[in-house]
Scaffold this motif. Structure first.
Motif, PDB file in Angstrom:
ATOM      1  N   GLY A 171     -47.431  54.471  -1.105  1.00 54.37           N
ATOM      2  CA  GLY A 171     -45.483  55.291  -1.423  1.00 54.37           C
ATOM      3  C   GLY A 171     -44.456  55.958  -1.164  1.00 54.37           C
ATOM      4  O   GLY A 171     -43.986  56.561  -1.249  1.00 54.37           O
ATOM      5  N   ASP A 172     -43.939  54.588  -0.681  1.00 60.81           N
ATOM      6  CA  ASP A 172     -42.337  54.057  -0.389  1.00 60.81           C
ATOM      7  C   ASP A 172     -41.569  53.566  -1.042  1.00 60.81           C
ATOM      8  O   ASP A 172     -41.645  52.019  -1.141  1.00 60.81           O
ATOM      9  CB  ASP A 172     -42.361  53.763   0.976  1.00 60.81           C
ATOM     10  N   PRO A 173     -41.595  53.588  -2.693  1.00 57.02           N
ATOM     11  CA  PRO A 173     -40.479  53.396  -3.538  1.00 57.02           C
ATOM     12  C   PRO A 173     -39.111  52.512  -2.988  1.00 57.02           C
ATOM     13  O   PRO A 173     -38.697  51.693  -3.933  1.00 57.02           O
ATOM     14  CB  PRO A 173     -40.320  54.170  -4.806  1.00 57.02           C
ATOM     15  N   ARG A 174     -38.722  53.538  -2.347  1.00 51.95           N
ATOM     16  CA  ARG A 174     -37.456  53.133  -1.877  1.00 51.95           C
ATOM     17  C   ARG A 174     -37.386  51.350  -0.450  1.00 51.95           C
ATOM     18  O   ARG A 174     -36.752  50.434  -1.380  1.00 51.95           O
ATOM     19  CB  ARG A 174     -36.425  54.213  -0.877  1.00 51.95           C
ATOM     20  N   LEU A 175     -38.477  51.008  -0.404  1.00 51.09           N
ATOM     21  CA  LEU A 175     -38.509  50.044   0.558  1.00 51.09           C
ATOM     22  C   LEU A 175     -39.270  49.152  -0.107  1.00 51.09           C
ATOM     23  O   LEU A 175     -38.699  48.019  -0.090  1.00 51.09           O
ATOM     24  CB  LEU A 175     -39.749  50.942   1.946  1.00 51.09           C
ATOM     25  N   ALA A 176     -39.858  49.188  -1.067  1.00 52.14           N
ATOM     26  CA  ALA A 176     -40.259  48.576  -1.878  1.00 52.14           C
ATOM     27  C   ALA A 176     -39.452  48.182  -2.077  1.00 52.14           C
ATOM     28  O   ALA A 176     -39.809  47.151  -2.953  1.00 52.14           O
ATOM     29  CB  ALA A 176     -41.547  49.584  -3.249  1.00 52.14           C
ATOM     30  N   ALA A 177     -38.609  48.562  -3.176  1.00 48.29           N
ATOM     31  CA  ALA A 177     -37.255  48.044  -4.233  1.00 48.29           C
ATOM     32  C   ALA A 177     -36.431  47.433  -3.353  1.00 48.29           C
ATOM     33  O   ALA A 177     -36.455  46.367  -3.287  1.00 48.29           O
ATOM     34  CB  ALA A 177     -36.702  49.742  -4.826  1.00 48.29           C
ATOM     35  N   GLN A 178     -36.132  47.383  -2.230  1.00 45.96           N
ATOM     36  CA  GLN A 178     -35.775  46.549  -1.368  1.00 45.96           C
ATOM     37  C   GLN A 178     -36.795  45.021  -1.171  1.00 45.96           C
ATOM     38  O   GLN A 178     -35.728  44.059  -1.336  1.00 45.96           O
ATOM     39  CB  GLN A 178     -35.269  47.274   0.019  1.00 45.96           C
ATOM     40  N   ALA A 179     -37.973  45.554  -0.323  1.00 51.58           N
ATOM     41  CA  ALA A 179     -38.660  44.079   0.024  1.00 51.58           C
ATOM     42  C   ALA A 179     -38.501  43.689  -1.459  1.00 51.58           C
ATOM     43  O   ALA A 179     -38.059  41.828  -1.819  1.00 51.58           O
ATOM     44  CB  ALA A 179     -39.533  44.773  -0.207  1.00 51.58           C
ATOM     45  N   ALA A 237     -41.578  47.708   7.607  1.00 54.59           N
ATOM     46  CA  ALA A 237     -40.640  48.120   7.322  1.00 54.59           C
ATOM     47  C   ALA A 237     -39.624  46.709   8.088  1.00 54.59           C
ATOM     48  O   ALA A 237     -38.888  45.928   8.175  1.00 54.59           O
ATOM     49  CB  ALA A 237     -39.647  49.273   8.004  1.00 54.59           C
ATOM     50  N   VAL A 238     -40.274  46.555   8.699  1.00 56.33           N
ATOM     51  CA  VAL A 238     -40.323  45.025   9.997  1.00 56.33           C
ATOM     52  C   VAL A 238     -40.247  43.378   9.295  1.00 56.33           C
ATOM     53  O   VAL A 238     -39.460  42.812   8.894  1.00 56.33           O
ATOM     54  CB  VAL A 238     -40.766  45.097  11.029  1.00 56.33           C
ATOM     55  N   GLN A 239     -41.823  43.777   8.198  1.00 55.49           N
ATOM     56  CA  GLN A 239     -41.589  42.622   7.230  1.00 55.49           C
ATOM     57  C   GLN A 239     -40.469  42.488   6.419  1.00 55.49           C
ATOM     58  O   GLN A 239     -39.988  41.133   6.084  1.00 55.49           O
ATOM     59  CB  GLN A 239     -42.481  42.452   6.358  1.00 55.49           C
TER      60      GLN A 239
END
Length: 996
Positions: free
Chosen positions: A589-597, A555-557
């Motif tokens: 396993g966090d697809p929402r954060l992965a999609a944002q990144a 999240a910080v990155q």
């Protein structure tokens, strides 16, 4: 008493340009002039600080520019208690400023008093100003102005001005009336007169009677502007003044006003407040929050703006506004005029969430309706039909609460808790009525926050979440910290930067675990908008505290990836951070954060010209469809639409974006909606749907200012829309505002974009030197940020044309040669068309006009097939210029007519005006002669032609250099080429050669 603004005297000017209206007052000033023209009288009314005097001053300046005599009478509150004070001041003003031929000829005109009362200044006037009323060292009668008054009238006037003893019976009232009337009538014999009475509510009764009589007899050449600040607490029907006697409602007026000549001065809109701040060189990035605090009152807004400017450290979006000092004092002055009973009622209204007259009355104020009606007349509140109360300026309720003691606030909240009909509001008031933390009460408040969240009231949920944390006893430290984290994250969802900062500050002062500190800091970062430059320390601590926690580090990155591009202008570093964030999120396993990144990574890949951009974006879209994230801001579907916009697949972009509208309206945040309207405006600007572009851009700006976010991006969008279908002048103004706001925020991305918008409109307007300077800065910005893809900001073609217009053809060709291979490699077909337009102009400058004409014809056709009507019209205008150089007038006119038809269908008003202008190189009415009669002119470049015309009109080399922003040596070299091309040897021969 009775003195005009410092350093002003009246003067007569026969011809002068019309002075600009004060910010936001152009329409009002037009109405004022219309009222004066048709009725001869106008009353400006409104609350203190709204700018009534500034409007009157602007009208006085315009009257002086027309050669009229202007008399300015500025009253003070103490004048009302001195019989005849205002009338004496008016007479003294006439005596001080006027000498009439034949009346006291040869007598010196006395100087005005040395220390006039300071006041607002008139913009655009001569160095001297309007002399208002004042005491004269050498006396009123000594001026000779009143030599032809009959004896009784002269005596009465002398008594009024205390230049003759007052008889036991006083002055003769009839003689004095007639004397004042004759003075004003005689003054109009010299020409039109404008009398401005500033502060008519302070005119004493005797003077009001005298002036009423004089104005009744005055000829139409005497026009009057009265400036009034209503006194709501002195009305006959109010219970606040014992023994008050009903009076004639028009007794304080100088004439019986009608609806047609009463002009209410309204508060400024949020965008006008931003313009006002810029005009006074104050920070504009918080214009929305300043507008809410001031309610659009210019005096309050400037006081708040100066408080922010004078702060020791810059105030961040996530911090409360600085409302101390002058701003708070002005609010106290407005509130202080209210009787104590009214202020007590207003305090209860300030404490309530949804104040109404009924609620306040039930809470213990039986006179609530009368009190609130008086406050409404004072412009402190507005009352709706159902009795709900809204304060006109956010500074007013905050000052009421700020200045009230704890006992008053506690009693008010306790009373409101007993009578509100909403359990959520009742819990809130109970919590605010006690200063002792209580776990049971804190739990109730937390439950109320959950209920408010389910209702969709995220702002109230954020406030209650923070109140629940603050109500938690210290012995429940862990629970308090957990509630502070919830409050910060709730504030982030509600875009309440102030609440997020309060919650984070409280939490960081406690012994919280690293994960909670990171979550609180991320909430602050998520509400920071464009202003990320002042938060470096927060990023550093977030990185330190996320050590060992993969999810938090991801999240910080992600936040760092945003910072690196917005604040640091480093897309490569941003891409690296986004890649790391996506990998960490995937591992957890966090697809929402992965999609944002992945979305941020795709944005950077596009900017850097990577062929992987669409592949990465496709991965983000796949994750997003499966996860269905709560928000869409910076999400993959929005970026997909923006990529379609960059590629000029405009119909696809618009259709997909319109499909998102119901989603945004149902569950999106205000930032979602702002981005939606901004993107729609950009799409419609490119498509040539100019009215829709302006509407969407206006909605984006309104929402931005209402939310208190940085207006830089919204102003950029509005600059694009205004360039397409509004006004080039307004487009330049909005672009400059965006530049300033972006510089204040340290937003590198929108700084470059806003400079591009400014440089483009400068070039279109013919301000080539300024355009070249601006666009060179865009070039430096984009290269510093390593931006490769030319479709994201199309500055190359604009800079090439500016270079060509300044005789830097080789540099223009080099720039086009540099960008063309990149555009070809990336498949940016419409970028290539823009390069073709610029290259055709280079061909024409080299004398290869046949090739230029052929290329521009093909380019215009291609733009039309690509669905870019404004670009097609611009290519046709360029074609017309080339055809004129080929001396093919019919072909040139045909191209211009076709361009005009394109612009008319699109509603592109400024472009239509541009296509309808007399072409450069022709004089109006030159007929069939024109350029064809001076064929040698076709050999000159645009830059050479501009210089030739300046020199032919008599400009020296130094003057031409200053006008064209060139060095004298450059002018000399260019002039030598002009002489050679036209076969002339002197400036006289050049002037002759330029004549058709």
């Amino acid at each position: 008493m009775g003195r005009a603004p410092r350093g002003r005297r009246w003067w007569t000017v026969t011809t002068a340009p019309q002075s600009p209206a004060p910010v936001g007052r152009h329409e009002l000033l037009t109405r004022l002039e219309r009222a004066l023209h048709t009725r001869g009288r106008a009353l400006l009314t409104g609350p203190a600080g709204v700018g009534k005097t500034e409007v009157a001053l602007a009208e006085a300046t315009r009257a002086e520019a027309r050669g009229e005599t202007v008399l300015w009478l500025a009253t003070l509150p103490s004048d009302r208690e001195i019989p005849g004070a205002a009338a004496a001041a008016l007479v003294a003003s006439v005596a001080a400023t006027v000498t009439w031929p034949g009346l006291g000829t040869g007598r010196p005109v006395p100087e005005p008093a040395a220390t006039p009362t300071p006041g607002p200044s008139l913009a655009g006037g001569p160095a001297s100003g309007v002399l208002g009323s004042g005491v004269l060292d050498s006396g009123v009668l000594a001026s000779g102005v009143f030599d032809q008054l009959p004896g009784p009238q002269r005596t009465a006037v002398a008594m009024l001005c205390r230049e003759a003893p007052i008889d036991a019976g006083g002055w003769d009232p009839i003689a004095l009336r007639l004397g004042i009337a004759k003075i004003l009538r005689a003054l109009t014999c010299r020409g039109p007169v404008l009398l401005v009475v500033d502060g008519v509510q302070h005119v004493d009764a005797d003077s009001a009677d005298l002036l009423r009589f004089a104005l009744h007899l005055a000829p139409p050449a005497l026009r009057v502007v009265a400036v009034e600040t209503p006194e709501p607490y002195a009305e006959a029907h109010e219970p606040y003044r014992e023994g008050h006697r009903a009076e004639d409602p028009h007794a304080a007026h100088l004439w019986v006003p009608s609806e047609a000549d009463v002009l209410r001065v309204p508060p400024l809109h949020a965008d006008e407040i931003a313009e006002l701040l810029i005009h006074h060189r104050l920070p504009s990035r918080m214009a929305g929050r300043i507008h809410r605090a001031s309610g659009g009152n210019p005096r309050l807004a400037l006081a708040v703006g100066r408080s922010l400017a004078d702060a020791r450290t810059p105030v961040h979006h996530a911090e409360a506004l600085t409302l101390s000092g002058r701003a708070r004092d002005l609010a106290r002055q407005l509130l202080g005029a209210a009787p104590p009973a009214v202020r007590e009622t207003l305090l209860l209204a300030a404490l309530a969430l949804r104040p109404s007259a009924t609620l306040v009355r039930r809470a213990g104020r039986p006179t609530a309706e009368a009190d609130l009606a008086a406050a409404e007349r004072a412009d402190l509140v507005s009352l709706s039909e159902d009795g709900s109360v809204t304060f006109t300026a956010g500074l007013l309720p905050s000052t009421l609460v700020h200045d009230a003691c704890w006992a008053e606030r506690s009693a008010g909240h306790a009373a409101l808790a007993e009578v509100v009909d909403d359990p959520v509001e009742a819990v809130r008031h109970r919590a605010l009525a006690t200063e002792r933390p209580d776990e049971e009460l804190a739990a109730e408040v937390a439950a109320a926050a959950d209920l408010a969240r389910r209702r969709g009231n995220s702002a109230l949920a954020a406030e209650l979440a923070l109140l629940a944390a603050e109500s938690t006893p210290g012995r429940h430290g862990t629970r308090r910290i957990a509630r502070l984290v919830d409050a910060a994250e709730e504030a982030a969802r509600a875009a309440r930067a102030d609440l997020a900062m309060r919650a984070a500050t409280d939490l960081l002062a406690r012994d919280a675990v690293p994960s909670d500190r990171v979550r609180a800091r991320l909430a602050v970062l998520d509400t920071a908008g464009q202003g990320l430059t002042g938060l470096d320390e927060m990023y550093v601590h977030a990185m330190e505290d996320s050590e060992g926690d993969t999810a938090l580090r991801a999240a910080v990155q992600l936040r760092l990836a945003v910072k690196y591009v917005l604040a640091d202008g480093d897309p490569e570093r941003s891409r690296t951070a986004a890649v790391e964030s996506a990998a960490l999120a995937a591992s957890m396993g966090d697809p929402r954060l992965a999609a944002q990144a992945l979305t941020v990574q795709a944005r950077m890949e596009r900017a850097l010209g990577s062929p992987d951009a669409e592949t990465v974006l496709g991965q983000a879209r796949a994750l997003e469809r499966a996860e269905r994230p709560l928000g869409i801001r910076n999400a993959a579907q929005i970026l997909t639409i923006r990529h379609a916009l960059f590629d000029d697949r405009l119909d696809d972009a618009r259709d997909e974006l319109n499909a998102l509208l119901p989603l945004v309206q149902r569950r999106g945040s205000v930032e979602d909606t702002i981005e939606l309207f901004s993107t729609l405006a950009a799409i419609e600007s490119r498509r040539g749907a100019c009215a829709a572009a302006l509407a969407h851009a206006g909605q984006s700006l309104a929402l931005t200012l209402e939310a208190g976010l940085s207006p830089g991006p919204a102003w950029y969008t509005l600059a694009l829309a205004e360039t397409a279908g509004g006004s080039f002048a307004r487009a330049a103004s909005y672009a400059r505002r965006s530049v300033q706001a972006s510089e204040e925020e340290g937003d590198r991305v929108f700084l470059s974009r806003s400079r591009y918008a400014l440089g483009r409109v400068q070039l279109i307007n013919g301000d080539v030197a300024a355009a070249l300077e601006t666009l060179r800065r865009v070039q430096a910005d984009e290269r510093a940020q390593s931006t490769v893809d030319p479709s994201m900001l199309r500055w190359h073609e604009e800079l090439a044309e500016a270079l060509l217009a300044q005789d830097a053809g080789d540099e223009a060709l080099a720039l086009l040669a540099e960008v063309r291979p990149v555009a070809e490699r990336l498949g940016r077909s419409t970028v290539l068309l823009g390069c073709d337009r610029a290259y055709a102009l280079c061909l024409a400058a080299e004398g290869r006009t046949d090739e230029a004409s052929e290329l521009l014809t093909r380019t215009a056709d291609c733009f039309g097939r690509a669905g870019l009507p404004l670009e097609r019209g611009r290519a046709l205008i360029a074609l017309a210029r080339v055809e004129r150089r080929r001396r093919r007038r019919s072909a040139a006119q045909s191209a211009l007519h076709e361009a005009a038809s394109v612009f008319e269908r699109a509603g592109a008003a400024p472009w239509l005006a541009l296509a309808s202008e007399t072409p450069a190189g022709e004089t109006a009415g030159s007929g069939a002669g024109g350029e064809e009669s001076v064929p040698a002119l076709s050999s000159l470049t645009e830059a050479e032609l501009r210089l030739a015309r300046l020199v032919g009109q008599g400009a020296s080399n130094q003057e031409a250099a200053a006008k064209l922003y060139l060095s004298v040596k450059t002018v000399e070299a260019r002039l030598t080429r002009i002489y050679q091309k036209l076969d002339v040897r002197s400036r006289a021969q050049l002037a002759t050669a330029l004549r058709p």
